[in-house]
Design a protein around this motif. Sequence first.
Motif, PDB file in Angstrom:
ATOM      1  N   VAL A 121       0.836  -1.206   0.000  1.00 14.84           N
ATOM      2  CA  VAL A 121       0.000   0.000   0.000  1.00 14.84           C
ATOM      3  C   VAL A 121       0.868   1.252   0.000  1.00 14.84           C
ATOM      4  O   VAL A 121       0.584   2.232  -0.707  1.00 14.84           O
ATOM      5  CB  VAL A 121      -0.952   0.000   1.218  1.00 14.84           C
TER       6      VAL A 121
ATOM      7  N   ILE B  65       0.611   4.227  -2.966  1.00 16.54           N
ATOM      8  CA  ILE B  65       0.306   5.646  -2.744  1.00 16.54           C
ATOM      9  C   ILE B  65       1.506   6.547  -3.004  1.00 16.54           C
ATOM     10  O   ILE B  65       1.365   7.774  -3.013  1.00 16.54           O
ATOM     11  CB  ILE B  65      -0.222   5.886  -1.309  1.00 16.54           C
TER      12      ILE B  65
ATOM     13  N   ILE C 245      -6.526   8.974  -3.019  1.00 16.70           N
ATOM     14  CA  ILE C 245      -5.165   8.461  -2.809  1.00 16.70           C
ATOM     15  C   ILE C 245      -4.288   9.543  -2.183  1.00 16.70           C
ATOM     16  O   ILE C 245      -3.456   9.271  -1.318  1.00 16.70           O
ATOM     17  CB  ILE C 245      -4.566   7.970  -4.141  1.00 16.70           C
TER      18      ILE C 245
ATOM     19  N   VAL D  58      -5.017   9.548   1.438  1.00 14.57           N
ATOM     20  CA  VAL D  58      -4.383   8.393   2.077  1.00 14.57           C
ATOM     21  C   VAL D  58      -2.894   8.646   2.264  1.00 14.57           C
ATOM     22  O   VAL D  58      -2.311   8.323   3.302  1.00 14.57           O
ATOM     23  CB  VAL D  58      -4.619   7.115   1.241  1.00 14.57           C
ATOM     24  N   ARG D  59      -2.265   9.248   1.271  1.00 15.52           N
ATOM     25  CA  ARG D  59      -0.842   9.573   1.358  1.00 15.52           C
ATOM     26  C   ARG D  59      -0.580  10.551   2.506  1.00 15.52           C
ATOM     27  O   ARG D  59       0.374  10.399   3.268  1.00 15.52           O
ATOM     28  CB  ARG D  59      -0.365  10.170   0.034  1.00 15.52           C
TER      29      ARG D  59
ATOM     30  N   GLY E 149      -2.464  10.894   5.161  1.00 14.41           N
ATOM     31  CA  GLY E 149      -2.669  10.162   6.414  1.00 14.41           C
ATOM     32  C   GLY E 149      -1.485   9.295   6.775  1.00 14.41           C
ATOM     33  O   GLY E 149      -1.088   9.204   7.935  1.00 14.41           O
ATOM     34  N   TYR E 150      -0.882   8.668   5.771  1.00 12.06           N
ATOM     35  CA  TYR E 150       0.286   7.821   6.008  1.00 12.06           C
ATOM     36  C   TYR E 150       1.460   8.666   6.506  1.00 12.06           C
ATOM     37  O   TYR E 150       2.168   8.289   7.431  1.00 12.06           O
ATOM     38  CB  TYR E 150       0.667   7.099   4.719  1.00 12.06           C
TER      39      TYR E 150
END
Length: 202
Positions: free
Chosen positions: A49, A53, A79, A82-83, A85-86
């Motif tokens: 994952v 991303i 996406i 999500v990036r 958040g990561y």
Amino acid sequence: LEILYPQQYGHSPLLLNIQFWICIAFLIDFLLRFFLSSDKVHFLFSNFVFFIISIPYLNIIEYYHVPISDTLYYFLHIILLVRGGYGLVVVVSWITSSKLTNLFVSYLIILVAITYFSSLLFFSLEGKVNSSVTVYWDALWWACMDVTTVGSDITPVTPIGRILSVMLAMLGMCMFPIFTAFITNKYQSVKSFSAKYTRDPS
């Protein structure tokens, strides 16, 4: 900025450059950890994952002038969230210290981040079809009221908006008891220390 002001920042070269170099940093990190890993197959599976991303999709599409539908464009923006958040998870791991504080700060930042990202996604989806969502602050108000399980006068009309409503309410019901337990534990620690000091001042 791209979600709040799509006409002005939808294809901004500045934002595309920023996204590109963020992706480059992610990919360099991925490759370094891959070459240093003793079990590369396991590393690939556990970080798949992260790799997905890290690819600069919007830059590739813009550079090769690939025509895409509005649905795919919205998916690519998810996406990006999500990036973000990561990256936030990585930052949280740096700023936390003790295990208890680490747990509390992690939950707090995750709660705030999910509420914020949900409000952006909600505004992106509902802003065009929901008469109750005219500005971003309406979406942020909806997200804050929903995550606290208080509820608001804004009712989602899209399927994803309804799913977000349920997910945020469930998140709030799971998260807020953790804050109560943390504060109670801190209070008990201070109370025990005060009682011990009163019995034995030395």
